[in-house]
Design an enzyme around this catalytic site. Structure first.
Site, mmCIF file in Angstrom:
data_model
loop_
_atom_site.group_PDB
_atom_site.id
_atom_site.type_symbol
_atom_site.label_atom_id
_atom_site.label_comp_id
_atom_site.label_asym_id
_atom_site.label_seq_id
_atom_site.Cartn_x
_atom_site.Cartn_y
_atom_site.Cartn_z
ATOM 1 C CB THR A 97 -0.808 0.115 1.285
ATOM 2 O OG1 THR A 97 -0.001 0.064 2.417
ATOM 3 C CG2 THR A 97 -1.733 -1.194 1.358
ATOM 4 C CD GLU A 119 -5.237 -2.574 1.598
ATOM 5 O OE1 GLU A 119 -5.306 -1.925 0.516
ATOM 6 O OE2 GLU A 119 -4.868 -2.167 2.669
ATOM 7 C CE LYS A 141 -14.690 9.357 13.504
ATOM 8 N NZ LYS A 141 -13.464 9.214 13.366
ATOM 9 C CD1 TRP A 169 -18.229 10.310 11.983
ATOM 10 C CD2 TRP A 169 -19.225 8.644 10.783
ATOM 11 N NE1 TRP A 169 -18.039 9.152 12.679
ATOM 12 C CE2 TRP A 169 -18.649 8.146 11.902
ATOM 13 C CE3 TRP A 169 -19.666 7.900 9.678
ATOM 14 C CZ2 TRP A 169 -18.148 6.775 11.998
ATOM 15 C CZ3 TRP A 169 -19.352 6.711 9.772
ATOM 16 C CH2 TRP A 169 -18.526 5.847 10.881
HETATM 17 P P1 ADP Z 1 -3.277 3.855 -0.435
HETATM 18 O O1 ADP Z 1 -4.183 2.945 0.512
HETATM 19 O O2 ADP Z 1 -1.908 3.821 -0.078
HETATM 20 O O3 ADP Z 1 -3.917 5.070 -0.634
HETATM 21 P P2 ADP Z 1 -4.432 2.561 -2.337
HETATM 22 O O4 ADP Z 1 -4.360 2.694 -3.955
HETATM 23 O O5 ADP Z 1 -4.665 1.316 -2.080
HETATM 24 O O6 ADP Z 1 -3.336 3.122 -1.755
HETATM 25 O O7 ADP Z 1 -5.879 3.418 -2.208
HETATM 26 C C1 ADP Z 1 -6.957 2.966 -2.018
HETATM 27 C C2 ADP Z 1 -8.031 4.046 -1.503
HETATM 28 O O8 ADP Z 1 -8.255 4.941 -2.348
HETATM 29 C C3 ADP Z 1 -9.448 3.706 -1.184
HETATM 30 O O9 ADP Z 1 -9.519 3.134 0.123
HETATM 31 C C4 ADP Z 1 -9.914 4.893 -1.207
HETATM 32 O O10 ADP Z 1 -10.123 5.591 0.241
HETATM 33 C C5 ADP Z 1 -9.344 5.644 -1.968
HETATM 34 N N1 ADP Z 1 -10.198 5.680 -3.592
HETATM 35 C C6 ADP Z 1 -10.132 4.586 -4.551
HETATM 36 N N2 ADP Z 1 -11.052 4.877 -5.320
HETATM 37 C C7 ADP Z 1 -11.777 5.725 -5.038
HETATM 38 C C8 ADP Z 1 -12.837 6.488 -5.598
HETATM 39 N N3 ADP Z 1 -13.374 5.996 -6.810
HETATM 40 N N4 ADP Z 1 -13.599 7.578 -5.098
HETATM 41 C C9 ADP Z 1 -13.050 7.952 -3.994
HETATM 42 N N5 ADP Z 1 -11.881 7.439 -3.060
HETATM 43 C C10 ADP Z 1 -11.223 6.172 -3.936
#
Ligand code: ADP
Length: 541
Positions: free
Chosen positions: A182, A329, A438, A443
């Site tokens: 990640t 993940e 919060k 929220w």
């Molecule tokens: P990191 O966790 O390091 O940022 P990732 O690429 O795994 O890397 O990121 C996943 C996160 O990106 C998701 O948990 C979400 O918060 C955000 N994300 C992915 N796609 C979208 C989307 N279409 N709209 C909003 N947030 C998104």
């Protein structure tokens, strides 16, 4: 008794399909100054040469073969060879800090790193600190690269004498084939180890018409980096189908992307919102310069695309703008936004409400939103809950870690995202749980506020963070970047927000900044912003 064949779900079956059935189809890569072209037949042969060469370097089943590379044909060859020979493809994110890269390489115990020539300086900083790495393979174009790293081999020289045959071994479907960390938006990078089975099912599903909707007739350009969440599975899906692939190399600015989309008649492309903002600006500044009529669909994920941008692309390019949500993940495809048939006749505004949501869960997955006590929250498009997901391509634990009940409660992955679900089943991300504001226990979604502020035409970027408040604990603070040469006042922003938000959602203050800090994959880095404004005094406090 099994009444059907218990054929293992392993990647060679899918990877070889394109090379066998569509051998003449092209793979096009933008290198620094040239365009490289070859066919799927060449790819199949060279992937086997790579497998032979890696075997001679001592790579065995289960060993980690890392890449530090841009999107190009050589990177694709390692994507192909490493998993098919039973090794594990570990894609390194070239935008990470040296400390994170060192941590990841050592944690993964990589044995070989295949690195693009121009990225050698990144690795050289780690010299002497990555003891498991036995060989560096340099993917160079000049043929005259130099490095202090040892032993270093030239990719082309290494594979040139190798046989173009290689019998892929029998592989257990549950063995590892790919490793991604990640990008650390929320702490130390964590490894996610994909298996043949998980990636096989993800690949099959990802191409479906209700998902990315790809066929062998498509020309696909993955702008999303191959070092980030497997470029959303696009390289694997394309190899399975034999669809023409176009790789942008290291040039992902608006001009280069528009030129390549036009020249290669790309039909489907994928990238994060930042890329599409660059493309939109280039097209706005140069009306009529490019013919992008070949492009039928673009997928956008990684963070929420602004509503105005979705609308602009659909109106001006006539494309289907498809939003997707996922994370490292989740391999990464979790949800995809495509309209249901009945929505075709809906008013434009209502359609955009759907397009702005992150989508419907993929076939094969299960998805829920729950409150802190674990109870399902209503699917009314408003109530927010923690987003849980499960299925055959969802991580069950992090690499070399035991699953914790907080992150993996009862067979689910707690995504760390807070989301809403509407009555049609479309999910929308309200926030990362860490980014939520919060206020007095209620929220407030920073993403909703940001989207609304970014819909003001003269606003370039907006990030909303929580600022300390003595009475409400947290209150929203909006950090806004205005387009060059434009002026926007606080009053204008408040007037605009007042049209769609309740009073208690209104940011307590608005600050104007030069740029929103970005993470290694171009997302808003709220960790940095929060640090910057940690002592900010709200006038309402
Ligand atoms: P990191 O966790 O390091 O940022 P990732 O690429 O795994 O890397 O990121 C996943 C996160 O990106 C998701 O948990 C979400 O918060 C955000 N994300 C992915 N796609 C979208 C989307 N279409 N709209 C909003 N947030 C998104």
């Amino acid at each position: 008794m099994n009444t059907m064949m218990n054929t293992p779900l392993t990647m060679p079956v899918l990877m070889d399909r394109g090379a066998e059935l569509m051998p003449e189809n092209e793979i096009v890569s933008k290198m620094r100054d040239t365009i490289h072209r070859y066919t799927y037949a060449d790819l199949g042969r060279r992937a086997r040469q790579v497998a032979n060469a890696l075997t001679k370097l001592g790579v065995k089943q289960g060993d980690r073969v890392a890449t530090l590379a841009w999107n190009s044909y050589r990177h694709l060859e390692v994507y192909y060879a490493a998993p098919c020979m039973g090794a594990v493809l570990h894609t390194l994110n070239l935008r990470l800090s040296s400390a994170d890269l060192e941590y990841i390489i050592n944690h993964a115990e990589d044995s070989v790193i295949c690195v693009d020539e121009d990225l050698l300086p990144i690795l050289e900083k780690l010299e002497g600190r990555i003891p498991t790495v036995k060989h560096i393979v340099v993917m160079g174009n000049s043929g005259v690269w130099k490095t202090t790293l040892k032993p270093a081999h030239d990719y082309e020289q290494l594979i040139s004498g190798e046989k173009t045959e290689f019998t892929w071994p029998d592989i257990d479907e549950n063995s590892p084939m790919g490793l991604c960390y990640t990008s650390g938006t929320t702490g130390k990078p964590k490894g996610v180890m994909y298996t043949h089975r998980s990636n096989y099912i993800h690949t099959l599903t990802g191409g479906l018409p209700d998902m990315l909707g790809l066929t062998r007739a498509d020309t696909v350009m993955a702008i999303v980096p191959m070092f980030h969440a497997n470029a959303w599975g696009l390289p694997y899906i394309c190899c399975m189908l034999g669809a023409k692939q176009v790789f942008p190399g290291s040039t992902m600015d608006g001009v280069s992307v528009c030129q390549l989309l036009q020249d290669e008649k790309v039909t489907f492309t994928g990238g994060v919102p930042t890329i599409w903002l660059g493309v939109m600006n280039e097209l706005l500044q140069n009306p009529g310069k490019y013919d992008l009529s070949s492009v039928k669909a673009m997928v956008c994920g990684g963070s929420a695309p602004p509503r105005a941008m979705i609308d602009w692309f659909e109106k001006n390019l006539g494309v289907n703008f498809i939003q997707a949500w996922g994370m490292t993940e989740t391999s990464p495809l979790g949800t995809v936004t495509r309209m249901k048939p009945k929505m075709k006749d809906w008013p434009r505004d209502k359609q955009l409400d759907v397009k702005q949501r992150a989508g419907i869960y993929a076939p094969g997955l299960k998805l829920r939103i729950v409150d802190d006590a674990g109870n399902e929250v209503p699917h009314d498009g408003v109530a927010m809950g923690r987003l849980l997901i499960s299925g055959p391509w969802i991580a069950a634990t992090y690499y070399k870690e035991d699953p914790t009940p907080e992150k993996f409660p009862g067979g689910w992955l707690d995504t760390g995202d807070v989301a809403t679900l509407d009555a049609e089943g479309y999910m929308a991300i309200a926030d990362r749980s860490k980014d939520l504001v919060k206020s007095g226990g209620e929220w407030i979604s920073s993403v909703d506020l940001e989207n609304a502020i970014m819909a003001i035409p003269d606003v370039a970027e907006a990030a909303v963070i929580a600022a300390f408040h003595p009475k409400w604990q947290e209150r929203p603070l909006a950090c806004v970047v205005i387009k060059q040469g434009a002026t926007v006042t606080k009053e204008q922003i408040y007037d605009h927000l007042g049209k769609s938000f309740a009073k208690w959602w209104m940011p307590d203050d608005i600050v104007f900044i030069d740029a929103v800090p970005k993470t290694s994959v171009g997302k808003f880095d709220k960790k940095v912003l929060r640090e910057q404004f940690k002592d900010f005094q709200l006038t309402t406090a």
